[in-house]
Design a protein around this motif. Structure first.
Motif, PDB file in Angstrom:
ATOM      1  N   GLN A  69       0.798  -1.210   0.059  1.00 51.78           N
ATOM      2  CA  GLN A  69      -0.004  -0.029  -0.021  1.00 51.78           C
ATOM      3  C   GLN A  69       1.009   1.255  -0.063  1.00 51.78           C
ATOM      4  O   GLN A  69       0.379   2.175  -0.846  1.00 51.78           O
ATOM      5  CB  GLN A  69      -0.682   0.068   1.121  1.00 51.78           C
ATOM      6  N   SER A  71       4.113   1.565  -0.973  1.00 50.00           N
ATOM      7  CA  SER A  71       4.531   1.587  -2.488  1.00 50.00           C
ATOM      8  C   SER A  71       3.920   2.292  -3.571  1.00 50.00           C
ATOM      9  O   SER A  71       3.966   2.924  -4.408  1.00 50.00           O
ATOM     10  CB  SER A  71       5.197   0.433  -2.907  1.00 50.00           C
ATOM     11  N   ILE A  72       2.392   1.855  -3.403  1.00 50.86           N
ATOM     12  CA  ILE A  72       1.433   2.346  -4.378  1.00 50.86           C
ATOM     13  C   ILE A  72       1.144   3.994  -4.268  1.00 50.86           C
ATOM     14  O   ILE A  72       1.254   4.720  -5.032  1.00 50.86           O
ATOM     15  CB  ILE A  72       0.025   1.521  -4.305  1.00 50.86           C
ATOM     16  N   ILE A  73       1.208   4.387  -2.914  1.00 51.39           N
ATOM     17  CA  ILE A  73       1.130   5.756  -2.604  1.00 51.39           C
ATOM     18  C   ILE A  73       2.484   6.425  -3.041  1.00 51.39           C
ATOM     19  O   ILE A  73       2.117   7.571  -3.550  1.00 51.39           O
ATOM     20  CB  ILE A  73       0.950   5.867  -1.009  1.00 51.39           C
ATOM     21  N   ASP A  74       3.671   5.783  -2.989  1.00 51.57           N
ATOM     22  CA  ASP A  74       4.674   6.608  -3.226  1.00 51.57           C
ATOM     23  C   ASP A  74       4.859   6.755  -4.767  1.00 51.57           C
ATOM     24  O   ASP A  74       5.182   7.717  -5.266  1.00 51.57           O
ATOM     25  CB  ASP A  74       5.962   5.776  -2.843  1.00 51.57           C
ATOM     26  N   GLU A  75       4.219   5.850  -5.540  1.00 49.76           N
ATOM     27  CA  GLU A  75       4.351   5.890  -7.031  1.00 49.76           C
ATOM     28  C   GLU A  75       3.227   6.855  -7.545  1.00 49.76           C
ATOM     29  O   GLU A  75       3.649   7.542  -8.651  1.00 49.76           O
ATOM     30  CB  GLU A  75       3.468   4.595  -7.647  1.00 49.76           C
ATOM     31  N   CYS A  76       2.235   7.183  -6.686  1.00 49.70           N
ATOM     32  CA  CYS A  76       1.207   8.394  -7.216  1.00 49.70           C
ATOM     33  C   CYS A  76       1.790   9.790  -6.794  1.00 49.70           C
ATOM     34  O   CYS A  76       1.394  10.677  -7.630  1.00 49.70           O
ATOM     35  CB  CYS A  76      -0.083   8.200  -6.373  1.00 49.70           C
ATOM     36  N   LYS A  77       2.767  10.095  -6.143  1.00 42.07           N
ATOM     37  CA  LYS A  77       3.475  11.229  -5.791  1.00 42.07           C
ATOM     38  C   LYS A  77       4.144  11.684  -6.750  1.00 42.07           C
ATOM     39  O   LYS A  77       4.856  11.297  -7.822  1.00 42.07           O
ATOM     40  CB  LYS A  77       3.819  11.261  -4.498  1.00 42.07           C
TER      41      LYS A  77
END
Length: 77
Positions: A69, A71-77
């Motif tokens: 979760q 890692s998905i949030i970091d990809e969106c930034k």
């Protein structure tokens, strides 16, 4: 525990007629005796039984979901 296993084998497979309701109950109890006995002791440091193994697996899965979760949030930034 081993004596219980031997007695259950004798009663279940030699003394009870096939199809009898008692046979089904004894079979279920026999399976429970066999399955609940499982333990593993790596290098005799500690005993790993079913409940500890389930806890470890649950914790690992939770940790992996948590990391995924973030890692998905970091990809969106």
């Amino acid at each position: 525990m081993e004596e219980t296993h031997v007695l259950l084998n004798k009663v279940t497979y030699h003394l009870t007629p096939i199809g009898c309701p008692v046979m089904f109950e004894l079979d279920i109890f026999h399976k429970q005796v066999i399955l609940c006995k499982t333990t593993f002791s790596p290098l005799d440091v500690f005993t790993l039984d079913r409940s500890l193994f389930a806890t470890v697996i649950t914790t690992l899965v939770t940790f992996i979901v948590f990391i995924k979760q973030y890692s998905i949030i970091d990809e969106c930034k």
